[in-house]
Design an enzyme around this catalytic site. Structure first.
Site, PDB file in Angstrom:
ATOM      1  N   GLY A   7       0.797  -1.216   0.000  1.00 37.21           N
ATOM      2  CA  GLY A   7       0.000   0.000   0.000  1.00 37.21           C
ATOM      3  C   GLY A   7       0.828   1.264   0.000  1.00 37.21           C
TER       4      GLY A   7
ATOM      5  N   GLY B 248      -0.166   6.372   2.022  1.00 37.41           N
ATOM      6  CA  GLY B 248       1.016   5.814   1.384  1.00 37.41           C
ATOM      7  C   GLY B 248       2.331   6.397   1.865  1.00 37.41           C
TER       8      GLY B 248
ATOM      9  N   ASP C 261       1.188 -12.008   6.006  1.00 34.92           N
ATOM     10  CA  ASP C 261       1.881 -11.183   5.017  1.00 34.92           C
ATOM     11  C   ASP C 261       3.203 -10.647   5.555  1.00 34.92           C
ATOM     12  OD1 ASP C 261      -0.314  -9.690   6.482  1.00 34.92           O
ATOM     13  OD2 ASP C 261       0.863  -7.999   5.760  1.00 34.92           O
TER      14      ASP C 261
END
Length: 465
Positions: A71, A105, A231
């Site tokens: 992201g 971000g 993840d």
């Protein structure tokens, strides 16, 4: 997905890992130049380079998210280091991608310097880890609970393949995609498996072994990752994502630092079990490659996963034996009993893990008082120490594996607060200590001491997003 980093208004180098740069064949003087700094934020890449934001899925605190991905991160490309190894160069905080899920971000100076400090400490401790090449201030402020100066981290890894990468590939239902990913992972991390009759089962076993060894090393130094989602579990066996991480001080298996871990799922003592759970999710993703028959594939995956617990236990016990200076003449059963009794005493007296084990070599040399005085029940420690000393522990060997310096939480916070205000000296001083963790130095006494427990017993860390 092809993507480009945003261009910072005023990029300025805050920290550069010159040793790592040299390993990668990069000139530190160039990286300090204007063009080099622009490379480190992804704005001046070699001709033909195509940065990508990687997609992956993941179980986050046990709940499955089908699409996560980079992201606020970007894989700039790959480098071949001076030893011929392929390494990823990856950014963090380089701007929102299609996987940002509403986030900005961006990243702030403090969390990026935390990753720089802690990953360097882990590397110096000999623990497999992604590495920080540089932290660059962007000249842009980011909004969290308050406005904070922004930064980009340039990170190096042997790859960014995760359990979540395989979960994403498996979720497509395209076995060819999954096979291509697995073949790539074998070539990168398990080349011997390619020669076996069952290469994908071989890959799974290699990942299980790597994670068992990694988590054992975390446990031996009191490292708490804080966000062990699938993840954040690498195929390489490297530690990745130093968000809400911290080092435990007073020994307590229930220790939690992460502000978002409300139920203690990723507490210090839960880390081996969580790693095994994450590896079970990898086994599920690999099942279409293990056998055509689903029951047989499940049987093979379960059989391989059963190897995790004994491999973890063996790695952990070997590490504890080294920390206690025990020779080969002491059998594992006797060592395990000694360790179990010791950990119970450390917990009941809330003894600092790092200073205790470093001080234990003084006990082996006949200097007992400073260590025994850490315990509430000193007679119990004396009885334990008598049995331990009878096994003739080697003090010099203990000093080679028990660190003097780890990134103490109060010192990390002090350094990050100063850096946020523009003073990098405390960060540099802390790095000087933790990059040589086993070498005791008279000028660094404060870096060896635990923080004030009254202030840090409820210490909380944050992801920085």
């Amino acid at each position: 997905m092809p993507w480009q980093a945003v261009e910072p208004p005023e990029p300025r180098l805050l920290a550069l890992n010159e040793t790592l740069a040299a390993e990668l064949g990069l000139d530190p003087a160039f990286l300090r130049s204007e063009h080099g700094v622009r490379l480190l934020v992804g704005n001046a890449l070699p001709e033909g380079a195509q940065p990508v934001a990687q997609a992956y899925a993941g179980h986050q605190f046990g709940a499955y998210s089908p699409v996560l991905g980079d992201g606020r991160a970007l894989l700039l490309g790959e480098l071949v280091d001076r030893e011929g190894r392929l390494r990823d160069l990856h950014l963090k905080g380089s701007g929102a991608t299609r996987f940002a899920r509403g986030g900005d971000g961006l990243a702030a100076v403090g969390p990026m310097l935390r990753e720089h400090i802690v990953s360097e400490a882990m590397h110096a401790l000999g623990i497999p880890t992604t590495r920080s090449l540089a932290v660059v201030a962007t000249g842009r402020f980011v909004r969290r609970d308050e406005w904070l100066p922004g930064a980009v981290l340039a990170r190096v890894a042997s790859s960014h393949l995760r359990v979540g990468t395989f979960q994403f590939a498996a979720s497509t239902g395209d076995v060819d995609v999954l096979r291509r990913l697995a073949d790539h992972a074998i070539a990168r991390h398990a080349p011997a498996a390619a020669e076996s009759a069952a290469p994908y089962l071989g890959l799974y076993r290699v990942v299980i072994a790597a994670q068992a060894a990694l988590i054992a090393q975390w446990m031996l130094v009191g490292f708490v990752h804080g966000v062990m989602n699938t993840d954040n579990t690498t195929i390489s066996g490297e530690t990745i994502d130093y968000g809400p991480c911290a080092f435990m001080e007073a020994y307590d298996p229930a220790t939690v630092f992460s502000s978002i871990d409300h139920r203690g799922r990723y507490a210090y003592g839960n880390q081996p079990g969580i790693a095994e759970w994450n590896l079970a999710r990898l086994g599920e993703a690999l099942m279409p490659l293990l056998a055509d028959d689903q029951e047989r594939a499940l049987e093979l995956a379960v059989g391989a996963l059963k190897g995790f617990a004994p491999q973890y236990r063996a790695a952990w016990l070997a590490g504890m034996r080294a920390k206690l200076g025990l020779g080969d003449d002491v059998d594992d059963e006797a060592a395990a009993l000694l360790v179990d009794e010791l950990l119970a005493m450390l917990e009941s007296s809330r003894v600092d893990l790092t200073t205790f084990f470093r001080g234990l070599s003084d006990v082996a040399r006949g200097r007992t008082d400073a260590t025994r005085d850490r315990f509430v029940h000193r007679a119990a420690f004396d009885a334990w120490a008598e049995r331990w000393l009878a096994l003739r522990p080697e003090a010099a060997a203990m000093d080679r594996v028990n660190p003097v310096y780890v990134p103490r939480n109060h010192l990390v916070e002090e350094a990050l607060a100063a850096a946020t205000e523009g003073d990098l000296a405390p960060v540099e001083q802390l790095l000087d200590a933790v990059r040589r963790p086993f070498d005791e130095r008279e000028s660094l006494e404060r870096y060896a001491e635990p923080g004030p427990e009254a202030d840090f017993r409820a210490y909380r860390t944050y992801c920085g997003t």
